[in-house]
Each structure stands twice: as C-alpha cells, then as structure tokens.
Design an enzyme around this catalytic site. Structure first.
Site, PDB file in Angstrom:
ATOM      1  N   ASP A   1       0.744  -1.193  -0.119  1.00  0.00           N
ATOM      2  CA  ASP A   1       0.072   0.012  -0.056  1.00  0.00           C
ATOM      3  C   ASP A   1       0.999   1.077   0.067  1.00  0.00           C
ATOM      4  OD1 ASP A   1      -2.441   1.384   0.549  1.00  0.00           O
ATOM      5  OD2 ASP A   1      -1.538   1.892   2.515  1.00  0.00           O
ATOM      6  N   ALA A   2       0.488   2.270  -0.386  1.00  0.00           N
ATOM      7  CA  ALA A   2       1.220   3.605  -0.612  1.00  0.00           C
ATOM      8  C   ALA A   2       1.156   4.567   0.730  1.00  0.00           C
ATOM      9  CB  ALA A   2       0.891   4.312  -1.825  1.00  0.00           C
ATOM     10  N   TYR A   3      -0.217   4.804   0.966  1.00  0.00           N
ATOM     11  CA  TYR A   3      -0.334   6.126   1.828  1.00  0.00           C
ATOM     12  C   TYR A   3      -0.424   5.537   3.130  1.00  0.00           C
ATOM     13  CZ  TYR A   3      -0.825   8.560  -2.708  1.00  0.00           C
ATOM     14  OH  TYR A   3      -0.654   9.154  -3.623  1.00  0.00           O
TER      15      TYR A   3
ATOM     16  N   SER B   1      -2.116   0.703  -4.850  1.00  0.00           N
ATOM     17  CA  SER B   1      -2.700   1.936  -4.226  1.00  0.00           C
ATOM     18  C   SER B   1      -4.105   2.291  -4.749  1.00  0.00           C
ATOM     19  CB  SER B   1      -1.687   2.874  -4.288  1.00  0.00           C
ATOM     20  OG  SER B   1      -1.992   4.147  -3.588  1.00  0.00           O
ATOM     21  N   ASN B   2      -4.720   3.053  -3.839  1.00  0.00           N
ATOM     22  CA  ASN B   2      -5.975   3.923  -4.320  1.00  0.00           C
ATOM     23  C   ASN B   2      -5.460   5.275  -5.066  1.00  0.00           C
ATOM     24  OD1 ASN B   2      -8.190   2.121  -3.223  1.00  0.00           O
ATOM     25  ND2 ASN B   2      -8.018   3.324  -1.342  1.00  0.00           N
TER      26      ASN B   2
ATOM     27  N   ARG C   1      -7.758  12.329   6.524  1.00  0.00           N
ATOM     28  CA  ARG C   1      -7.679  10.957   6.165  1.00  0.00           C
ATOM     29  C   ARG C   1      -9.088  10.024   6.390  1.00  0.00           C
ATOM     30  NH1 ARG C   1      -5.260   7.249   3.271  1.00  0.00           N
ATOM     31  NH2 ARG C   1      -4.452   5.510   4.366  1.00  0.00           N
TER      32      ARG C   1
END
Length: 230
Positions: A17-19, A124-125, A48
């Site tokens: 995942d990124a964030y 990622s989203n 967030r």
C-alpha cells in the site's frame, strides 16, 4: 515484534500500500503547521478519515472519481469543519500531498528486497499521477517493478478486483505475494483475497473484526525483509 516470528515461506513478490505504509500522509498538514497552528493534527486525522470514507462510499454507489478528486473533496470538508477559509492554504496542502515524506526505513528496505530477487510493487488507491509524483519524490522508482493504481480497475480497495490486479500484473499466485499495509482494513481484505499479509501497524490499531487475518504484524517496514527471507 517480528524477530521472534518465523519467516513466511515461498514469497516471490512484496506488494505495498502507498499512503500511510510507504508515504507519510501526515507530512502534508505538518508542512503547513506555520499556518494551521495546533489544528494541523486535527486536520490530518479528519482529512484521512473522510478520504477513506469517500472511497468506500463511491465504490458502493458505483460513482467512481479518482483519488485526486476524492482527496480534494475530503480536504474541503475538513477545512470547512475546522473553520479554515484559506484558498491559498488549500492549494498548498494539495501540492504537498503530491510529495509526501517517505518513511525513513523504506528505501533501504526496498533495496534489500530487490537484492534478494523479490519482485516489488505498489498497489494503491492513488491516481497514476499522484503515485508517479510520490515515487519520484522519494527516489524509489528503480526499486519497484510496478506501480499499480486502482484506476486500472475503476474501483477502490477493498474490492477483490484491486488485489487481483497485482496477481495479474506480477504473474505470480496470490499465495506467493506478501502484501504490506498500515491500514488494518486493507490488510484483512488482502488476506481474505488470498495473499499473505504483513500488517505494518504503525499507528497501534486494534485488530479488525473482518474476514481474513494478517499472517504477521510489525511496527516498521524495517522488520519486513527478515520475514520474507531477504
């Protein structure tokens, strides 16, 4: 935490995942502390929260918009809620979201995985443009075999099509992928899909009551290479 746990066997790829996992989403508001003052922590949390809520709600409504729009919409809601009316600040926050700080252990961790012959990828989203900017800012592009956005399947996590995207692009079975996320709901969903999961519980979250179960739990990605034989 991970030192006493046996390594996962048969891992051929590590997907991240990124964030919140590779990139610190809190660094955007922290970078505007001079203007936000003591509101920067509340803004980080609310921004967030609404960002994730909007991805889930849009997925349920089948009204997809990319993560850049969702991030902006969530920021507008959060600024209004906190009584902040400052268009210049809004623009500054969005620009900072394109170059979020990378967590300090990430470059060395990715280098170690690559040296061990493992495939590495982001799932990622984030929109492709957002992810390109984050990866370039962190200077980790050479350490990644793929950067995968949900835009390729048109729906947000935790829809199974998102996790299938990593399987299809990397060309390995789900059971040979170690998926890492700091978001508990994401970790559990990847596990339910069939991936092996290392939950990077940076934020001290509680275990979810959802299908799936992470195989391992760590507090920093520096612990990951030992768990995947790198």
């Amino acid at each position: 935490m991970a030192a006493s746990l046996p390594p996962l066997q048969g891992i051929r790829a590590c997907v991240f995942d990124a964030y919140g996992t590779l990139f610190d989403y809190a660094s955007a508001a922290a970078g505007c502390r001079d203007t936000l003052g003591d509101k920067f922590e509340r803004l980080t949390a609310l921004w967030r929260e609404k960002q994730l809520q909007y991805t889930w709600l849009r997925a349920l409504e089948k009204r997809h918009a990319d993560f850049w729009q969702v991030t902006g919409d969530a920021l507008d809601f959060s600024l209004e809620t906190l009584g902040v009316d400052n268009p210049t600040l809004r623009d500054r926050l969005m620009e900072l979201y394109l170059t979020l700080d990378v967590f300090p252990e990430v470059p060395a961790m990715l280098a170690r995985l690559k040296a061990a012959g493992l495939q590495t990828a982001i799932l990622s989203n984030g929109s492709p443009a957002m992810l390109r900017s984050a990866v370039a800012g962190a200077k980790v592009g050479r350490l990644l075999d793929a950067v995968l956005s949900v835009e390729e399947v048109g729906v947000y996590k935790p829809h199974p099509r998102v996790y299938q995207l990593a399987v299809d692009r990397l060309g390995v079975p789900s059971s040979t992928i170690a998926f890492q996320s700091s978001n508990a709901w994401d970790a559990y969903a990847a596990s339910a899909f069939g991936m092996r999961v290392v939950w990077c519980n940076r934020y001290g979250q509680r275990a979810e009551r959802l299908p799936g179960k992470p195989d391992r739990e760590i507090r920093s990605l520096a612990e990951l290479p030992a768990l995947v034989g790198a």
